[in-house]
Design an enzyme around this catalytic site. Structure first.
Site, PDB file in Angstrom:
ATOM      1  N   ALA A 130       0.801  -1.223   0.000  1.00 37.83           N
ATOM      2  CA  ALA A 130       0.000   0.000   0.000  1.00 37.83           C
ATOM      3  C   ALA A 130       0.831   1.269   0.000  1.00 37.83           C
ATOM      4  CB  ALA A 130      -0.941   0.004   1.209  1.00 37.83           C
TER       5      ALA A 130
ATOM      6  N   HIS B 199      -4.041  -9.869  -4.209  1.00 34.49           N
ATOM      7  CA  HIS B 199      -5.277  -9.566  -3.493  1.00 34.49           C
ATOM      8  C   HIS B 199      -6.392  -9.112  -4.426  1.00 34.49           C
ATOM      9  CE1 HIS B 199      -2.725  -8.882   0.404  1.00 34.49           C
ATOM     10  NE2 HIS B 199      -2.827 -10.149   0.060  1.00 34.49           N
TER      11      HIS B 199
END
Length: 249
Positions: free
Chosen positions: A23, A120
């Site tokens: 992230a 993901h």
């Protein structure tokens, strides 16, 4: 020699590198880290996959949160870090980008989709859990915003349509995990970027690379649990660090 110079030298000596991103590379594009203060997981309990499947209200709440998170995701653009990684892919230095991110910014930076391994999933489109049909997000959000109408798959009429991401309690994608492992075992340099390296099994890939003889570089604003095994650790802003190492203006 500065850390950026050291990273540049590692990249220059690599024949086949892999970049692993979390992230942190996308926060510099304005996308909040879900776990950081103010992130969605600090405000709401994550919705478990089985709850999504079994509960209409859980499905509605999932789409409410999707509309909220898209306020930052849909306006985000690839930043200097993404562009630096894309430059390394174009030069043939990086074979694959393994990412924990779901924002699609690596593809938008110019990296061919087949060289991006999304562990993901991807939040820029939706899929039917029953038949696998792809659905575009725009029409779903427009209908839901009007009266919270849940999307219905036009192929099989199931209402189990969710963003193409991996939810809590949902199995990791086997094909992507196999591809990530193969790319990791074939690399001689593994660069972990913007990841806290605490979410497994994804965070195990740097360990696999190092134990297989690859050099390991970690670029992250904060320390990680794997810093002790790395050949280079750079705790700094990601865009300037990667941009400087790659030679982007």
């Amino acid at each position: 020699m500065t850390p950026v110079d050291q990273l540049r030298e590692l990249i220059r000596s690599a024949r086949r590198a892999v970049v692993f991103t979390g992230a942190g590379i996308s926060t510099e594009s304005g996308i909040p880290d879900f776990r950081s203060p103010g992130g969605i997981w600090t405000r709401f309990k994550p919705i478990d996959y089985q709850d999504f499947v079994s509960s209409v209200e859980a499905r509605r709440e999932t789409w409410r949160r999707k509309i909220e998170t898209d306020k930052s995701m849909t306006v985000a653009e690839p930043n200097r870090g993404h562009l630096a990684v894309a430059a390394l892919v174009r030069r043939g230095v990086v074979s694959h980008v393994i990412t924990q991110n779901i924002d699609g910014l690596h593809q938008r930076s110019g990296i061919p989709a087949e060289q991006v391994i999304e562990l993901h999933g991807n939040a820029t489109y939706a899929k039917c859990l029953e038949c696998g049909q792809r659905h575009e997000i725009g029409p779903i959000k427009a209908a839901f915003a009007s009266d919270e109408t849940l999307p219905i798959c036009d192929a099989c009429e199931s209402d189990l349509v969710k963003t193409a991401t991996i939810s809590f309690g949902q199995a990791m994608p086997e094909a992507e995990m196999r591809r990530a492992e193969a790319a990791t075992l074939e690399c001689d340099l593994f660069i972990a970027v913007g990841s806290s390296l605490v979410v497994y099994p994804a965070a195990g890939f740097p360990v696999v690379a190092k134990r297989n003889g690859a050099k390991l570089a970690i670029v992250n604003r904060e320390a990680t649990d794997l810093d002790d095994m790395a050949d280079l650790v750079v705790n700094a802003e990601i865009g300037p660090t990667l941009g400087g190492a790659v030679g982007l203006n």
